[in-house]
Design a protein around this motif. Structure first.
Motif, mmCIF file in Angstrom:
data_model
loop_
_atom_site.group_PDB
_atom_site.id
_atom_site.type_symbol
_atom_site.label_atom_id
_atom_site.label_comp_id
_atom_site.label_asym_id
_atom_site.label_seq_id
_atom_site.Cartn_x
_atom_site.Cartn_y
_atom_site.Cartn_z
ATOM 1 N N ARG A 9 0.437 1.542 -6.596
ATOM 2 C CA ARG A 9 1.512 1.266 -7.437
ATOM 3 C C ARG A 9 2.505 2.187 -5.967
ATOM 4 N N ALA A 10 2.057 2.967 -5.056
ATOM 5 C CA ALA A 10 2.690 3.581 -3.697
ATOM 6 C C ALA A 10 3.190 2.266 -2.994
ATOM 7 N N LYS A 11 2.259 1.490 -2.534
ATOM 8 C CA LYS A 11 2.199 0.589 -1.346
ATOM 9 C C LYS A 11 3.533 -0.577 -1.945
ATOM 10 N N ARG A 12 2.983 -1.018 -3.598
ATOM 11 C CA ARG A 12 3.809 -1.860 -4.271
ATOM 12 C C ARG A 12 5.319 -1.346 -3.749
ATOM 13 N N GLU A 13 5.387 -0.281 -4.182
ATOM 14 C CA GLU A 13 7.069 0.375 -4.296
ATOM 15 C C GLU A 13 7.710 0.338 -3.135
#
Length: 76
Positions: A9-13
């Motif tokens: 999720r952090a990488k996608r954001e």
């Protein structure tokens, strides 16, 4: 090796933020070249770099949403 959902999720954001920033820079430098009359080499270089960054962030974002081979039930 599996990645934690929070990490994905952090990488996608981060990829989305990178795409937004590079698109904004691309838009701004495009207007600077066409409308403002500033057609210096520095503006062109920033415009080219932001376009390449947009492609890179888009590819990274796309790759983060691909299902791994383990999820499909077969291995490569």
């Amino acid at each position: 090796m599996r990645t934690k959902p929070e990490n994905i999720r952090a990488k996608r954001e981060l990829a989305k933020v990178g795409m937004a920033v590079s698109l904004g820079t691309l838009l701004a430098t495009g207007f600077m070249e066409r409308m403002g009359g500033q057609s210096g080499q520095a503006v062109r270089n920033v415009h080219l770099a932001s376009g390449l960054a947009l492609v890179g962030f888009s590819y990274w974002h796309w790759s983060l949403y691909q299902r791994s081979t383990d999820c499909r039930g077969h291995r490569a």
